[in-house]
Design a protein around this motif. Sequence first.
Motif, PDB file in Angstrom:
ATOM      1  N   ALA A 153       0.812  -1.209   0.000  1.00 37.08           N
ATOM      2  CA  ALA A 153       0.000   0.000   0.000  1.00 37.08           C
ATOM      3  C   ALA A 153       0.850   1.265   0.000  1.00 37.08           C
ATOM      4  N   ILE A 154       2.055   1.175   0.551  1.00 37.53           N
ATOM      5  CA  ILE A 154       2.912   2.359   0.567  1.00 37.53           C
ATOM      6  C   ILE A 154       3.271   2.786  -0.849  1.00 37.53           C
ATOM      7  N   PHE A 155       3.492   1.800  -1.731  1.00 41.45           N
ATOM      8  CA  PHE A 155       3.803   2.109  -3.122  1.00 41.45           C
ATOM      9  C   PHE A 155       2.541   2.495  -3.888  1.00 41.45           C
TER      10      PHE A 155
ATOM     11  N   GLY B  34      -5.576  -1.797 -10.005  1.00 38.22           N
ATOM     12  CA  GLY B  34      -5.407  -2.729  -8.894  1.00 38.22           C
ATOM     13  C   GLY B  34      -6.455  -3.815  -8.895  1.00 38.22           C
ATOM     14  N   ALA B  35      -7.700  -3.468  -9.233  1.00 40.74           N
ATOM     15  CA  ALA B  35      -8.775  -4.464  -9.258  1.00 40.74           C
ATOM     16  C   ALA B  35      -8.522  -5.524 -10.333  1.00 40.74           C
ATOM     17  N   VAL B  36      -8.056  -5.099 -11.496  1.00 39.28           N
ATOM     18  CA  VAL B  36      -7.749  -6.057 -12.568  1.00 39.28           C
ATOM     19  C   VAL B  36      -6.652  -7.021 -12.129  1.00 39.28           C
TER      20      VAL B  36
ATOM     21  N   GLY C 179      -1.789  -6.053  -6.734  1.00 39.08           N
ATOM     22  CA  GLY C 179      -3.072  -5.430  -7.042  1.00 39.08           C
ATOM     23  C   GLY C 179      -3.690  -4.745  -5.842  1.00 39.08           C
ATOM     24  N   ASN C 180      -3.623  -5.402  -4.687  1.00 39.47           N
ATOM     25  CA  ASN C 180      -4.207  -4.818  -3.491  1.00 39.47           C
ATOM     26  C   ASN C 180      -3.462  -3.572  -3.054  1.00 39.47           C
ATOM     27  N   GLY C 181      -2.150  -3.529  -3.322  1.00 37.69           N
ATOM     28  CA  GLY C 181      -1.373  -2.342  -2.997  1.00 37.69           C
ATOM     29  C   GLY C 181      -1.857  -1.113  -3.738  1.00 37.69           C
TER      30      GLY C 181
ATOM     31  N   ASN D 297      -5.927   3.562  -1.668  1.00 42.09           N
ATOM     32  CA  ASN D 297      -6.460   4.664  -2.458  1.00 42.09           C
ATOM     33  C   ASN D 297      -7.967   4.782  -2.373  1.00 42.09           C
ATOM     34  N   ILE D 298      -8.656   3.659  -2.210  1.00 40.39           N
ATOM     35  CA  ILE D 298     -10.104   3.789  -2.048  1.00 40.39           C
ATOM     36  C   ILE D 298     -10.416   4.339  -0.663  1.00 40.39           C
ATOM     37  N   SER D 299      -9.584   4.012   0.326  1.00 45.15           N
ATOM     38  CA  SER D 299      -9.771   4.597   1.659  1.00 45.15           C
ATOM     39  C   SER D 299      -9.491   6.099   1.633  1.00 45.15           C
ATOM     40  N   ALA D 300      -8.432   6.501   0.936  1.00 42.82           N
ATOM     41  CA  ALA D 300      -8.110   7.926   0.828  1.00 42.82           C
ATOM     42  C   ALA D 300      -9.213   8.683   0.098  1.00 42.82           C
ATOM     43  N   MET D 301      -9.856   8.036  -0.873  1.00 48.03           N
ATOM     44  CA  MET D 301     -10.939   8.692  -1.618  1.00 48.03           C
ATOM     45  C   MET D 301     -12.092   9.080  -0.702  1.00 48.03           C
TER      46      MET D 301
END
Length: 501
Positions: A82-84, A102-104, A131-133, A138-142
Amino acid sequence: MSGGTGSTSAEAPIPAFGEVLGHPRPLWMLFMTEFWERFAFYGIRWALVLYIVAQFHAGSPTGEEPASQLYGAYLALVYAAAIFGGYVADKILGYQRSILLGAVIMACGLFMIAVPDPRIFEFGLATVIVGNGLFKPNISAMVGKLYAQSDGRRDSGFTIFYMGINAGAFLAPVLTGWLAEQVFGTAAMPAYKYVFIASGLGMLVSLVWFWFGRRQLQGIGAPVVGLEGVQTVAYVAVGCLVAIPVMWVLLAQLGATTLQYVLTAMFVGLCALLLAEGVRNGPVARDKAIAMLIIFAFNVMFWMFFEQAGSSFTFLADKIVDRQFGDWTFPVAWFQSVNSIAIIGLAPVVAWVWVKLGEWNPSIPRKFGLGLVFNGLAFLLLMFALSSLVDAAGKIPFWTLFMVYVIQSVGELCLSPIGLSMVTKLAPVRLVGFGMGGWFLSTGIGNNLSGIFAGYVSGETGMTTASALGGYTFGFWALVISGVILLAVSPVLNRLMHGVK
């Protein structure tokens, strides 16, 4: 309004979103996107260690330790990546396209682990990690980008989003466990392949949901200015393909202990970057960054023991918990849903308690301390069960493990949803995505330690009542002492946070 660096869309005023149930309309789209991603993630959680032992260690109890360590390393790298992912979204790709890519990649990895070959399985896990990274931070930041910093609905919005996480986490083990043990296999011989396939399909639903729903965001999380072209996505995709074998080496070749050194070095580097950014922004930003990083350290301790749910608690449920109710056996997979049921049921109660406390509402550091203490109380219950409630067959009562998950859930509600919101308030304004990556990296370090600890609980010959009692006694003392220390230093941290609630 916190935003990613270099993105004018991230720095622009928040659009005038329509509201649904008092919150911006896009929150509910993000809710369902995360629901299906968490369905995919938790769909495989209960099955991984059992599958590794059954498929790659011929069912031998000696496989429990390496299975737990691989599981812990997998979770650690999921969060460390997630950091990357946060950096890529902040600096290069933008949040929306990072989530889609990431989802793909995650969906591809989930289908890969359905192949019963150890090397393909390991590369599949590595693909899920990459993918999860890109997806998770990013969805949390959104969610944070839908609200102004001063918006009183902000914490409530994160709590609603957290409910989406737990709704997906509840459904996944129930459905995938039913497919594995009732539809395509039996309780004695589960068809784990269909667990992984169902999770891959859930990830595709998440992808499609966000693809069509992202128009509601009105530019929030759009590509970084100057990097809007399709070639930017192609470059990042190539980078992800290169990252997959790197993750495979970290996951399957280094070993959990060596990986811990790598993760610790990453964490120290991240702390230095966030602190340097805080210093550049002045003493208030510096103090907030310091407070956030201290809380990150305690977050490691929480998840080291909380994440026994997917490793040692799974072996405990399979071997030492009495799951018989007449002619019916409670499935091991369903224990993974207890936490989610408790979160969904108790979240409104905990939120109500915080409101009713008014001016006595605990600060963020005190809530974290309470989270650690409640996690410790769950281990105290296991200590009691394993020392005083073991029957003639060597089993402990069903209710004890059930209540362990419930008590841990109370601790989680004190800590985890508040943590997501905390990062968006305390991280340096230009590196919110990077800060969110730091939150998940600290969680990842805890998860890797959880695998090492679970291997210790099982020992070289597999879990026994004695080995479980010894390990969980250590867990109790480590958690309670950490929680008391954090409660004691909370006044100092509150001053460093400069009024952030």
